[in-house]
Design a protein around this motif. Structure first.
Motif, PDB file in Angstrom:
ATOM      1  N   GLY A  68     -27.585   8.515  21.284  1.00  0.00           N
ATOM      2  CA  GLY A  68     -27.346   7.253  21.972  1.00  0.00           C
ATOM      3  C   GLY A  68     -27.856   6.054  21.186  1.00  0.00           C
ATOM      4  N   ILE A  69     -29.085   6.142  20.667  1.00  0.00           N
ATOM      5  CA  ILE A  69     -29.651   5.033  19.905  1.00  0.00           C
ATOM      6  C   ILE A  69     -28.869   4.826  18.610  1.00  0.00           C
ATOM      7  N   GLY A  70     -28.497   5.937  17.953  1.00  0.00           N
ATOM      8  CA  GLY A  70     -27.726   5.830  16.721  1.00  0.00           C
ATOM      9  C   GLY A  70     -26.373   5.181  16.952  1.00  0.00           C
ATOM     10  N   ALA A  71     -25.690   5.585  18.024  1.00  0.00           N
ATOM     11  CA  ALA A  71     -24.379   5.008  18.330  1.00  0.00           C
ATOM     12  C   ALA A  71     -24.500   3.522  18.644  1.00  0.00           C
ATOM     13  N   LEU A  72     -25.576   3.148  19.351  1.00  0.00           N
ATOM     14  CA  LEU A  72     -25.790   1.741  19.692  1.00  0.00           C
ATOM     15  C   LEU A  72     -26.055   0.908  18.438  1.00  0.00           C
ATOM     16  N   LEU A  73     -26.937   1.395  17.567  1.00  0.00           N
ATOM     17  CA  LEU A  73     -27.263   0.655  16.350  1.00  0.00           C
ATOM     18  C   LEU A  73     -26.061   0.541  15.418  1.00  0.00           C
ATOM     19  N   VAL A  84     -31.271   1.102   8.536  1.00  0.00           N
ATOM     20  CA  VAL A  84     -31.838   2.215   9.308  1.00  0.00           C
ATOM     21  C   VAL A  84     -31.797   3.499   8.493  1.00  0.00           C
ATOM     22  N   CYS A  85     -30.684   3.739   7.813  1.00  0.00           N
ATOM     23  CA  CYS A  85     -30.580   4.945   6.985  1.00  0.00           C
ATOM     24  C   CYS A  85     -31.630   4.931   5.880  1.00  0.00           C
ATOM     25  N   ALA A  86     -31.813   3.786   5.218  1.00  0.00           N
ATOM     26  CA  ALA A  86     -32.798   3.675   4.149  1.00  0.00           C
ATOM     27  C   ALA A  86     -34.206   3.950   4.664  1.00  0.00           C
ATOM     28  N   ILE A  87     -34.497   3.458   5.869  1.00  0.00           N
ATOM     29  CA  ILE A  87     -35.816   3.676   6.459  1.00  0.00           C
ATOM     30  C   ILE A  87     -36.064   5.161   6.717  1.00  0.00           C
ATOM     31  N   LEU A  88     -35.013   5.896   7.055  1.00  0.00           N
ATOM     32  CA  LEU A  88     -35.161   7.304   7.415  1.00  0.00           C
ATOM     33  C   LEU A  88     -35.036   8.240   6.219  1.00  0.00           C
ATOM     34  N   LEU A  89     -34.770   7.692   5.037  1.00  0.00           N
ATOM     35  CA  LEU A  89     -34.827   8.482   3.805  1.00  0.00           C
ATOM     36  C   LEU A  89     -36.232   8.347   3.216  1.00  0.00           C
ATOM     37  N   LEU A 157     -22.331  13.184   7.510  1.00  0.00           N
ATOM     38  CA  LEU A 157     -21.486  13.869   8.492  1.00  0.00           C
ATOM     39  C   LEU A 157     -21.399  13.125   9.827  1.00  0.00           C
ATOM     40  N   GLY A 158     -22.509  12.531  10.250  1.00  0.00           N
ATOM     41  CA  GLY A 158     -22.548  11.972  11.601  1.00  0.00           C
ATOM     42  C   GLY A 158     -23.000  10.535  11.716  1.00  0.00           C
ATOM     43  N   GLY A 159     -23.122   9.816  10.591  1.00  0.00           N
ATOM     44  CA  GLY A 159     -23.558   8.433  10.659  1.00  0.00           C
ATOM     45  C   GLY A 159     -24.971   8.301  11.214  1.00  0.00           C
ATOM     46  N   LEU A 160     -25.272   7.164  11.815  1.00  0.00           N
ATOM     47  CA  LEU A 160     -26.615   6.951  12.367  1.00  0.00           C
ATOM     48  C   LEU A 160     -26.976   7.956  13.456  1.00  0.00           C
TER      49      LEU A 160
END
Length: 306
Positions: A68-73, A84-89, A157-160
């Motif tokens: 849900g949070i990923g789809a919203l962002l 967000v992706c960079a932060i999680l790498l 595969l699944g984006g955020l």
């Protein structure tokens, strides 16, 4: 922008900036927030009967919230997705922490022990120099898969939603996915889900290390060592890294004052290692990152042409 192009941008941003102290000293890192939520649920639900059901419910909640949070962002546009992706790498931060161990060993054994204690859960106070170096390299190999290749894979595969779900499950596994009396039931679902999500990335990381080190002739040995490892996934990048560096990894180590006689990885290779081998492992981390970036760039180029 395609997801692959977003991932390329995020990987470059992470490699350039890592996890700047000026930012995360002021606000809480998403992984810390996830961990706080898991800790809160652990304290309130990990008691009484039905622990496995409760733990499965916690996992389901994490997956739903991650999606849900990923789809919203993602609705906020490509810049937010890249950030967000960079932060999680964790490429740059991983290399930094592993290199710190090598730098510490060059100062003193005690300094090396202190720095490796920041990245491993085993007992470090009585470690020899080879044990410190092995611990750092094993952490490098495992976290290359868990902290870089796997989140990139699930973002692709699944984006955020994909990367946030992976990060939530992986954090849950690191906190409650133990086979101890306290977590054997409550953390069962998180541990099994994490094993599943890392199944392909761990083997992909192994293949990338083998490709860069030209160790394909030792594939059977790598598979054998990976299957003997206590983790169904961590053994793959570790076995490949051991052959790439020509060293032995794993073996006996102490947890909470109890020595565990674990199997060696590439046990016939050099065991007396130190900071030099840790620096070489850091080089391999960047080489794998570069291979992943190159492969993504080729893929983007092909899709643009056709």
């Amino acid at each position: 922008m395609t997801t692959a192009l977003l991932l390329i941008a995020a990987m470059c941003l992470d490699a350039a900036l890592g996890e700047p102290d000026w930012l995360w000293s002021r606000i809480r890192h998403p992984a810390v927030l996830i961990g706080t939520c898991i800790g809160w649920l652990d304290q309130r639900l990990n008691r009484g009967s039905g622990k496995r059901v409760k733990g499965t419910a916690v996992l389901a909640l994490l997956i739903i919230c991650g999606w849900g949070i990923g789809a919203l962002l993602a609705q906020l546009g490509p810049i937010v997705e890249i950030l967000v992706c960079a932060i999680l790498l964790a490429q740059k931060s991983l290399v930094t922490h592993v290199r710190d161990v090598a730098n510490g060993l060059q100062i003193s054994l005690e300094e090396g022990r202190g720095r490796v204690a920041m990245i491993v859960s085993r007992d470090t106070r009585a470690m020899s120099q080879p044990q410190v170096a092995r611990s750092a390299i094993e952490s490098a190999a495992e976290n290359l898969s868990d902290g870089v290749i796997a989140p990139a894979f699930w973002f692709l595969l699944g984006g955020l939603p994909g990367i946030l779900i992976y990060k939530a499950v992986n954090t849950a596994d690191s906190m409650i996915g133990y086979r101890s009396e306290k977590y054997a039931s409550f953390g069962w679902a998180a541990a099994r889900c994490d094993d599943l999500l890392n199944l392909i990335p761990a083997r992909l990381t192994c293949v990338m290390i083998m490709s860069l080190s030209s160790t394909w002739s030792r594939w059977r040995e790598i598979v054998a060592d990976a299957r003997r490892h206590i983790s169904p996934n961590a053994g793959w990048p570790e076995a490949a890294m051991a052959r790439a560096l020509g060293i032995a990894l794993a073996g006996p180590r102490s947890y909470d004052g109890t020595m565990r006689d674990l199997a060696w990885v590439n046990g016939d290779a050099q065991r007396e290692i130190g900071p030099h081998e840790v620096f070489r492992a850091c080089t391999m981390l960047w080489q794998v990152w570069g291979l992943a970036l190159g492969a993504l760039s080729v893929w983007v180029g092909i899709t643009l042409i056709f």
